[in-house]
Design an enzyme around this catalytic site. Structure first.
Site, mmCIF file in Angstrom:
data_model
loop_
_atom_site.group_PDB
_atom_site.id
_atom_site.type_symbol
_atom_site.label_atom_id
_atom_site.label_comp_id
_atom_site.label_asym_id
_atom_site.label_seq_id
_atom_site.Cartn_x
_atom_site.Cartn_y
_atom_site.Cartn_z
ATOM 1 N N HIS A 1 44.486 47.235 -4.569
ATOM 2 C CA HIS A 1 45.043 47.906 -3.391
ATOM 3 C C HIS A 1 44.599 49.365 -3.409
ATOM 4 O O HIS A 1 44.701 50.029 -4.451
ATOM 5 C CB HIS A 1 46.569 47.809 -3.416
ATOM 6 C CG HIS A 1 47.205 48.465 -2.230
ATOM 7 N ND1 HIS A 1 47.123 47.925 -0.963
ATOM 8 C CD2 HIS A 1 47.890 49.625 -2.106
ATOM 9 C CE1 HIS A 1 47.734 48.731 -0.107
ATOM 10 N NE2 HIS A 1 48.214 49.765 -0.779
ATOM 11 N N ASP B 1 51.820 43.772 -1.632
ATOM 12 C CA ASP B 1 51.409 44.898 -2.470
ATOM 13 C C ASP B 1 52.462 45.256 -3.519
ATOM 14 O O ASP B 1 52.696 46.425 -3.828
ATOM 15 C CB ASP B 1 51.053 46.121 -1.602
ATOM 16 C CG ASP B 1 49.869 45.824 -0.698
ATOM 17 O OD1 ASP B 1 48.989 45.068 -1.119
ATOM 18 O OD2 ASP B 1 49.829 46.343 0.431
ATOM 19 N N GLU C 1 35.046 54.338 -5.162
ATOM 20 C CA GLU C 1 34.279 54.524 -6.396
ATOM 21 C C GLU C 1 35.139 54.166 -7.621
ATOM 22 O O GLU C 1 34.674 53.549 -8.565
ATOM 23 C CB GLU C 1 33.886 56.000 -6.459
ATOM 24 C CG GLU C 1 32.608 56.301 -7.168
ATOM 25 C CD GLU C 1 32.308 57.793 -7.028
ATOM 26 O OE1 GLU C 1 32.381 58.478 -8.044
ATOM 27 O OE2 GLU C 1 32.039 58.255 -5.889
HETATM 28 C C1 GRF Z 1 39.033 47.764 -0.742
HETATM 29 O O1 GRF Z 1 39.355 49.092 -0.414
HETATM 30 C C2 GRF Z 1 40.211 47.083 -1.382
HETATM 31 O O2 GRF Z 1 40.993 47.957 -2.128
HETATM 32 C C3 GRF Z 1 40.989 46.598 -0.192
HETATM 33 O O3 GRF Z 1 40.009 46.186 0.730
HETATM 34 C C4 GRF Z 1 38.804 46.899 0.502
HETATM 35 C C5 GRF Z 1 37.734 45.874 0.302
HETATM 36 O O4 GRF Z 1 36.474 46.433 0.152
HETATM 37 N N1 GRF Z 1 41.926 45.585 -0.595
HETATM 38 P P1 GRF Z 1 35.278 45.538 -0.369
HETATM 39 O O5 GRF Z 1 35.180 44.305 0.539
HETATM 40 O O6 GRF Z 1 35.551 45.149 -1.783
HETATM 41 O O7 GRF Z 1 34.062 46.411 -0.236
#
Ligand code: GRF
Length: 216
Positions: A111, A147, A174
């Protein structure tokens, strides 16, 4: 020790999935991604998995009559592959209590906020709006409430006065790519367990030094 059999559920670009793939590609990786499931067809995450030689499947929630039927389809695939851990990585469907209980302590999520703050969507905008000085990301075991659940790893980043939500999101992402593989590794090495709704590392209720993320 046999590698932990992992499935990853996605709905989008899958940059976190990529971080998990990269971990599992290492020679001594304690986990292997057996299957990637997306509820949305055509997303880049599916391509990432295919490029890594991982079996993919699209299970489109819109084709099912209700959440239970959709989740049953997912469960059947996970079961047939003897999956031991399910990683949600940008999976944008809420899961029913029934599914979450079936996978209790075998289902983790990332999250983009320092839980328990900023549950739900638009976390970066809300963090800036609230004026918090630190924001971050959390990997946690999934519980029925959205969450919520025992926290495995967190990383913090500063919120700068000039930040736009996109700039803050990039700084957080990151860190997500650092902590999700770290959490998977700790679990796969059996260094993590849940006790009294808290995560213990090797039976001790404190973070290994490598887990405490230097702010920067
Ligand atoms: C990430 O920010 C994750 O924390 C949230 O959705 C986003 C997914 O990004 N749950 P990705 O598909 O992994 O690039």
């Amino acid at each position: 020790m046999a590698k932990l059999k992992v499935a990853v559920l996605i709905s989008g670009g899958g940059s976190n999935l990529q971080a998990l793939i990269d971990l599992c590609a290492q020679d001594d990786a304690p986990a292997e991604i057996v299957r990637v499931i997306s509820n949305v067809d055509g997303v880049y995450g599916l391509e990432r998995a295919q490029q890594a030689g991982i079996k993919t499947m699209v299970i489109d929630h819109k084709k099912y009559d209700g959440r239970e039927a959709f989740e049953d389809a997912i469960h059947q695939v996970l079961d047939s592959e003897n999956i031991q851990l399910v990683c949600l990585a940008g999976f944008m469907r809420l899961l029913t209590d029934g599914f979450v209980q079936k996978w209790r302590d075998r289902l983790i999520n990332i999250h983009p906020a320092l839980l328990p703050s900023f549950k739900g969507l638009h976390t970066h905008e809300r963090a800036i709006e609230a004026g918090v000085k630190f924001h971050g990301a959390t990997v946690h075991y999934v519980r029925p409430a959205m969450d919520e659940g025992p926290i495995i790893v967190q990383a913090a980043v500063p919120v700068l006065p000039s930040d736009t939500p996109d700039e803050l999101a990039a700084r957080v992402l990151e860190q997500e790519h650092q902590i999700y593989p770290l959490a998977l590794k700790l679990i796969a090495q059996r260094k993590v367990r849940v006790s009294g709704e808290k995560v213990l590392y090797n039976g001790v209720a404190c973070l290994p030094e490598s887990v405490i993320n230097p702010v920067g």
